[in-house]
Motif scaffolding. Structure first.
Motif, PDB file in Angstrom:
ATOM      1  N   LYS A  46       1.035  -1.086  -0.109  1.00 33.15           N
ATOM      2  CA  LYS A  46       0.024   0.022  -0.053  1.00 33.15           C
ATOM      3  C   LYS A  46       0.843   1.125  -0.050  1.00 33.15           C
ATOM      4  CE  LYS A  46      -3.748  -2.096   2.769  1.00 33.15           C
ATOM      5  NZ  LYS A  46      -4.358  -2.160   3.806  1.00 33.15           N
ATOM      6  N   ILE A  47       0.309   2.560  -0.187  1.00 29.48           N
ATOM      7  CA  ILE A  47       1.143   3.784  -0.161  1.00 29.48           C
ATOM      8  C   ILE A  47       0.924   4.144   1.102  1.00 29.48           C
ATOM      9  CG2 ILE A  47       1.046   6.027  -0.933  1.00 29.48           C
ATOM     10  CD1 ILE A  47      -0.035   5.102  -3.537  1.00 29.48           C
ATOM     11  N   ILE A  48       1.707   4.233   1.915  1.00 33.05           N
ATOM     12  CA  ILE A  48       1.768   4.431   3.425  1.00 33.05           C
ATOM     13  C   ILE A  48       2.255   5.814   3.845  1.00 33.05           C
ATOM     14  CG2 ILE A  48       1.483   2.086   4.112  1.00 33.05           C
ATOM     15  CD1 ILE A  48       4.280   2.200   5.035  1.00 33.05           C
ATOM     16  N   GLY A  49       2.165   6.498   5.092  1.00 26.64           N
ATOM     17  CA  GLY A  49       2.819   7.599   5.238  1.00 26.64           C
ATOM     18  C   GLY A  49       2.177   8.429   6.263  1.00 26.64           C
ATOM     19  N   THR A  50       2.799   9.519   6.615  1.00 27.49           N
ATOM     20  CA  THR A  50       2.104  10.523   7.550  1.00 27.49           C
ATOM     21  C   THR A  50       1.902  11.746   7.122  1.00 27.49           C
ATOM     22  OG1 THR A  50       2.501  11.274   9.620  1.00 27.49           O
ATOM     23  CG2 THR A  50       4.463  10.838   8.537  1.00 27.49           C
ATOM     24  N   VAL A  51       1.114  12.682   7.510  1.00 25.70           N
ATOM     25  CA  VAL A  51       0.809  13.972   7.131  1.00 25.70           C
ATOM     26  C   VAL A  51       1.462  14.994   8.183  1.00 25.70           C
ATOM     27  CG1 VAL A  51      -1.158  13.376   5.853  1.00 25.70           C
ATOM     28  CG2 VAL A  51      -1.409  14.154   8.202  1.00 25.70           C
ATOM     29  N   ASP A  52       1.955  14.478   9.212  1.00 21.12           N
ATOM     30  CA  ASP A  52       2.565  15.352  10.210  1.00 21.12           C
ATOM     31  C   ASP A  52       3.616  14.588  11.036  1.00 21.12           C
ATOM     32  OD1 ASP A  52       2.841  17.831  11.942  1.00 21.12           O
ATOM     33  OD2 ASP A  52       1.658  16.910  13.551  1.00 21.12           O
ATOM     34  N   TYR A  53       4.901  14.938  10.685  1.00 15.51           N
ATOM     35  CA  TYR A  53       6.027  14.482  11.646  1.00 15.51           C
ATOM     36  C   TYR A  53       6.920  15.446  11.684  1.00 15.51           C
ATOM     37  CZ  TYR A  53       9.113  10.470  12.198  1.00 15.51           C
ATOM     38  OH  TYR A  53       9.852   9.550  12.923  1.00 15.51           O
ATOM     39  N   PRO A  54       6.621  16.293  12.872  1.00 11.85           N
ATOM     40  CA  PRO A  54       7.502  17.104  13.446  1.00 11.85           C
ATOM     41  C   PRO A  54       8.870  16.662  13.881  1.00 11.85           C
ATOM     42  CG  PRO A  54       5.740  16.533  15.171  1.00 11.85           C
ATOM     43  CD  PRO A  54       5.536  15.940  13.813  1.00 11.85           C
ATOM     44  N   LEU A  55       9.860  17.353  13.898  1.00 12.46           N
ATOM     45  CA  LEU A  55      11.306  17.030  14.400  1.00 12.46           C
ATOM     46  C   LEU A  55      11.039  17.482  16.301  1.00 12.46           C
ATOM     47  CD1 LEU A  55      11.684  18.120  11.478  1.00 12.46           C
ATOM     48  CD2 LEU A  55      13.935  18.576  11.951  1.00 12.46           C
ATOM     49  N   HIS A  56      11.519  16.867  16.707  1.00 17.85           N
ATOM     50  CA  HIS A  56      11.773  17.046  17.881  1.00 17.85           C
ATOM     51  C   HIS A  56      13.153  16.611  18.728  1.00 17.85           C
ATOM     52  CE1 HIS A  56       9.694  13.122  19.302  1.00 17.85           C
ATOM     53  NE2 HIS A  56      11.069  13.109  19.796  1.00 17.85           N
ATOM     54  N   SER A  57      13.619  17.242  19.811  1.00 21.47           N
ATOM     55  CA  SER A  57      14.665  16.941  20.687  1.00 21.47           C
ATOM     56  C   SER A  57      14.277  17.038  22.182  1.00 21.47           C
ATOM     57  CB  SER A  57      15.852  17.773  20.157  1.00 21.47           C
ATOM     58  OG  SER A  57      15.299  19.202  20.302  1.00 21.47           O
ATOM     59  N   ARG A  58      14.967  16.318  22.865  1.00 25.46           N
ATOM     60  CA  ARG A  58      15.166  16.066  24.299  1.00 25.46           C
ATOM     61  C   ARG A  58      16.281  15.912  24.868  1.00 25.46           C
ATOM     62  NH1 ARG A  58      11.219  11.985  22.764  1.00 25.46           N
ATOM     63  NH2 ARG A  58       9.096  12.494  23.425  1.00 25.46           N
ATOM     64  N   ARG A  59      16.632  16.471  26.042  1.00 29.08           N
ATOM     65  CA  ARG A  59      17.712  16.421  26.808  1.00 29.08           C
ATOM     66  C   ARG A  59      17.868  15.100  27.038  1.00 29.08           C
ATOM     67  NH1 ARG A  59      20.891  19.530  30.342  1.00 29.08           N
ATOM     68  NH2 ARG A  59      22.055  18.307  31.922  1.00 29.08           N
ATOM     69  N   PRO A  60      19.158  14.463  26.551  1.00 30.29           N
ATOM     70  CA  PRO A  60      19.163  12.845  26.484  1.00 30.29           C
ATOM     71  C   PRO A  60      19.471  12.147  27.837  1.00 30.29           C
ATOM     72  CG  PRO A  60      21.191  13.968  25.797  1.00 30.29           C
ATOM     73  CD  PRO A  60      20.159  15.207  26.119  1.00 30.29           C
ATOM     74  N   THR A  61      19.561  13.054  28.822  1.00 24.84           N
ATOM     75  CA  THR A  61      19.838  12.489  30.352  1.00 24.84           C
ATOM     76  C   THR A  61      18.999  13.052  31.219  1.00 24.84           C
ATOM     77  OG1 THR A  61      21.674  13.643  30.793  1.00 24.84           O
ATOM     78  CG2 THR A  61      22.335  11.917  29.362  1.00 24.84           C
ATOM     79  N   ALA A  62      18.940  12.222  32.453  1.00 22.98           N
ATOM     80  CA  ALA A  62      18.329  12.772  33.564  1.00 22.98           C
ATOM     81  C   ALA A  62      18.776  11.903  34.784  1.00 22.98           C
ATOM     82  CB  ALA A  62      16.892  12.804  33.705  1.00 22.98           C
ATOM     83  N   ALA A  86      18.573   7.589  30.587  1.00 19.58           N
ATOM     84  CA  ALA A  86      19.355   8.223  29.352  1.00 19.58           C
ATOM     85  C   ALA A  86      18.336   7.898  28.112  1.00 19.58           C
ATOM     86  CB  ALA A  86      20.393   7.180  28.952  1.00 19.58           C
ATOM     87  N   LEU A  87      18.404   8.670  27.160  1.00 16.66           N
ATOM     88  CA  LEU A  87      17.367   8.643  25.961  1.00 16.66           C
ATOM     89  C   LEU A  87      18.327   8.440  24.824  1.00 16.66           C
ATOM     90  CD1 LEU A  87      14.929  11.300  26.628  1.00 16.66           C
ATOM     91  CD2 LEU A  87      14.698   8.954  27.420  1.00 16.66           C
ATOM     92  N   ILE A  88      17.877   7.374  23.881  1.00 17.75           N
ATOM     93  CA  ILE A  88      18.838   7.123  22.919  1.00 17.75           C
ATOM     94  C   ILE A  88      18.050   7.086  21.746  1.00 17.75           C
ATOM     95  CG2 ILE A  88      20.870   5.981  23.886  1.00 17.75           C
ATOM     96  CD1 ILE A  88      19.639   3.455  23.156  1.00 17.75           C
ATOM     97  N   GLY A  89      18.356   7.250  20.429  1.00 17.17           N
ATOM     98  CA  GLY A  89      17.538   7.106  19.007  1.00 17.17           C
ATOM     99  C   GLY A  89      16.429   8.365  19.000  1.00 17.17           C
ATOM    100  N   ASP A  90      15.474   7.991  18.495  1.00 14.76           N
ATOM    101  CA  ASP A  90      14.293   9.020  18.259  1.00 14.76           C
ATOM    102  C   ASP A  90      13.882   9.455  19.682  1.00 14.76           C
ATOM    103  OD1 ASP A  90      14.555   8.772  15.630  1.00 14.76           O
ATOM    104  OD2 ASP A  90      12.670   7.759  15.205  1.00 14.76           O
ATOM    105  N   ALA A  91      14.143   8.559  20.627  1.00 14.82           N
ATOM    106  CA  ALA A  91      13.389   9.350  22.086  1.00 14.82           C
ATOM    107  C   ALA A  91      14.361  10.533  22.108  1.00 14.82           C
ATOM    108  CB  ALA A  91      13.607   8.171  22.944  1.00 14.82           C
ATOM    109  N   ALA A  92      15.171  10.534  22.091  1.00 12.45           N
ATOM    110  CA  ALA A  92      16.550  11.655  22.355  1.00 12.45           C
ATOM    111  C   ALA A  92      16.287  12.691  21.344  1.00 12.45           C
ATOM    112  CB  ALA A  92      17.746  11.335  22.347  1.00 12.45           C
ATOM    113  N   LEU A  93      16.027  12.248  20.001  1.00 12.19           N
ATOM    114  CA  LEU A  93      16.023  13.301  18.875  1.00 12.19           C
ATOM    115  C   LEU A  93      15.318  12.765  17.747  1.00 12.19           C
ATOM    116  CD1 LEU A  93      18.941  15.732  18.014  1.00 12.19           C
ATOM    117  CD2 LEU A  93      17.747  14.394  16.172  1.00 12.19           C
ATOM    118  N   THR A  94      14.368  13.290  17.184  1.00 11.49           N
ATOM    119  CA  THR A  94      13.662  12.683  16.035  1.00 11.49           C
ATOM    120  C   THR A  94      14.058  13.815  14.856  1.00 11.49           C
ATOM    121  OG1 THR A  94      12.021  11.982  17.189  1.00 11.49           O
ATOM    122  CG2 THR A  94      11.534  12.114  15.048  1.00 11.49           C
ATOM    123  N   GLY A  95      14.752  13.443  13.813  1.00 10.92           N
ATOM    124  CA  GLY A  95      15.144  14.275  12.780  1.00 10.92           C
ATOM    125  C   GLY A  95      14.143  14.165  11.611  1.00 10.92           C
TER     126      GLY A  95
END
Length: 417
Positions: free
Chosen positions: A270-286, A290-299
């Protein structure tokens, strides 16, 4: 491989999410002596991420090599990701220099192949316990720091205690949400759709990317003869796609310069996708987390960097905290080192990506560099290093590179190149 953790189990590290980042981190931390619980909310060991560029940029190769996955990937048919990029000045076609080494590469491979492969590799690693069907429902807290997780399982609710909890659970990370880690959003003015095709010939048999300013498209050959074809138009085109998705998708592809012959190929999805995919970033530690991958930064998916950054961030984390996670060092200091490395390596890339996600045309500096890369082999190689995320923005735009780009374009205007 285990399906049911036991209430009160204690580990050195609990990782939420057994996809690329989580599985890589589990392997690398266990090799450094940590006892790791690798939690995956889905019960199927062959589960995989569906919406993805299915590309690992060349920055991922050293991590794949350290993990020992290169032979298995090549045996599974992963395709080395050579590519060419269309611009209004012509095609940028990076090639190795006459006396230089081959261009760095990694692989295009479908996540249906890649995810089960790396997850199985993690499950077979001594010190890793893969817990399928475990979904994090909360965090355990002690003295102001994360000390473990609560998780729902097929056998009921369990508590898993750990010195370190790692969120590798994607852009909508439950771990980050439970820890109340602030998130910074950047609007993405493009939307995206993709489909899989067989028997879709591409020029040179390699990946193609189209910079249409502001619209984008790419076609990446993958394992088993499957090509992933994606379009990422400006949101002004969204009403037409909503009215006729298939017609709009195919019309967009047919209009591409040197368009792949999509009408003679076999579409197998099928043709699949998304109409809203914002970039976001989080502080990677507390503390304790720790956050890694898209949990820390979504490009921005148009750059195809998510898989590479997932693997790299797992490696940076393991290198920084490995001994401390196993009880042989200061965990807070080690987490701070990981956070610094993550920000140093990715903040500049994300800044440029967020700016370009506004769906603007190229700015003057981008016009300079892209046009020179279309006209000069060494500039094309320089562009390849940046697109592969092997160099950062400062090295990409260093004075010598900008001066060379200016000279290339001057010679072109004077008719000498």
């Amino acid at each position: 491989m285990t399906e049911h953790g036991r209430a009160g189990d204690e580990y050195d590290v609990v990782i939420s999410g057994a996809s690329l980042a989580g599985s890589a981190a589990a392997i690398l931390l266990a090799r450094r002596g940590a006892r790791v619980a690798l939690l995956e909310r889905r019960s199927d060991p062959a589960a995989y991420k569906v919406l993805c560029t299915h590309a690992m940029t060349a920055n991922a190769y050293p991590v794949l090599a350290e993990l020992g996955l290169i032979p298995a990937l090549e045996a599974a048919g992963a395709v080395r990701n050579d590519a060419r990029w269309y611009t209004r000045w012509g095609w940028i076609e990076p090639k190795a220099g006459p006396a230089g080494p081959e261009l760095p590469y990694a692989y295009n491979v479908r996540r249906s192949t890649l995810d089960p492969l790396i997850r199985a590799h993690a499950a077979q690693t001594p010190g890793v316990e893969l817990l399928l069907g475990h979904q994090v429902t909360g965090l355990l807290r002690e003295a102001g720091r994360t000390a473990g997780v609560r998780a729902s399982t097929p056998g009921g609710e369990v508590e898993l205690r750990a010195r370190l909890v790692v969120g590798a659970d994607g852009k909508d990370s439950a771990v980050a949400r439970f820890a109340e880690v602030p998130v910074r959003h950047h609007e993405n003015r493009r939307f995206g759709y993709l489909a899989y095709f067989r028997n879709l010939p591409l020029h040179g048999g390699i990946g193609q990317t189209w910079f249409l300013e502001p619209d984008m498209a790419y076609a990446f050959p993958n394992d088993d003869g499957v090509t992933v074809l994606a379009v990422l138009p400006d949101k002004k085109h969204l009403p037409a796609f909503r009215e006729d998705l298939e017609g709009s998708f195919l019309a967009f592809v047919r209009a591409l310069p040197e368009a792949p012959p999509v009408d003679s190929a076999e579409r197998i999805s099928k043709i699949i996708g998304t109409v809203d995919y914002p970039l976001h970033s989080r502080r990677p530690t507390a503390p304790g987390l720790a956050l890694i991958g898209d949990a820390a930064l979504t490009g921005d998916p148009l750059w195809g960097v998510g898989c590479g950054w997932a693997l790299q961030s797992a490696r940076w984390l393991a290198a920084a905290v490995g001994p401390a996670a196993a009880g042989r060092g200061d965990l807070d200091r080690s987490l701070a080192a990981y956070g610094r490395e993550h920000r140093r390596r990715l903040r500049g890339h994300q800044f440029l990506a967020a700016d370009y996600a506004t769906a603007r045309p190229f700015n003057p500096l981008e016009r300079l560099m892209f046009s020179a890369a279309a006209r000069d082999a060494s500039m094309a190689r320089h562009m390849h290093l940046f697109a592969s995320r092997l160099i950062g923005p400062l090295r990409f735009l260093n004075p010598a590179a900008v001066a060379r780009a200016s000279a290339v374009n001057l010679r072109h205007r004077l008719g000498h190149g």
